[in-house]
Design a protein around this motif. Sequence first.
Motif, PDB file in Angstrom:
ATOM      1  N   ASP A  78       0.828  -1.202   0.000  1.00 33.88           N
ATOM      2  CA  ASP A  78       0.000   0.000   0.000  1.00 33.88           C
ATOM      3  C   ASP A  78       0.866   1.257   0.000  1.00 33.88           C
ATOM      4  N   VAL A 101      -1.364  -1.799   4.769  1.00 35.89           N
ATOM      5  CA  VAL A 101      -2.341  -1.363   5.763  1.00 35.89           C
ATOM      6  C   VAL A 101      -2.646  -2.559   6.656  1.00 35.89           C
ATOM      7  N   TRP A 106       1.538  -0.680  11.276  1.00 38.70           N
ATOM      8  CA  TRP A 106       0.752   0.323  10.553  1.00 38.70           C
ATOM      9  C   TRP A 106      -0.081   1.162  11.502  1.00 38.70           C
ATOM     10  N   PRO A 107      -0.112   2.475  11.329  1.00 41.64           N
ATOM     11  CA  PRO A 107       0.571   3.298  10.322  1.00 41.64           C
ATOM     12  C   PRO A 107       1.894   3.885  10.821  1.00 41.64           C
TER      13      PRO A 107
END
Length: 141
Positions: A78, A101, A106-107
Amino acid sequence: MSTAFALDPRLAADCFVVGELGLSRVLLMDDLRFPWLILVPRIAGLRELVELAREQQHELLDEVNRLAHVLHAITRPDKMNIATLGNVVAQLHVHVIARHVGDAAWPRPVWGAGERLRYAEDERERVLGLLRAGLALPAAE
């Protein structure tokens, strides 16, 4: 100070060698949670990107681009994270990390995110084979 290139012991302990490009050694971080490559220019004593000659800076950027394209083709991330930090390991090295993701960090950044999961030998060899094929590098001896 030695004039021969030597990989920082922390990188050597945490990574597997994928192969050698024109300027840099390519490493795979031993953490199954993240598709994570590291480029280390094979120049002794190098700490900062700005210490490279302009032509070498361009060559390093070309190698980063090459790694990012191969990693993207293999993992379909992603987001691709590309960074040079050097707060722990001063030797110049560039991280190229495919992020997804919902991955383990993440993030947030991958550094310090939980406990790493080391590659099992069969999975490590599979991933190294894919990377070497994508980068047109010979198999390790």
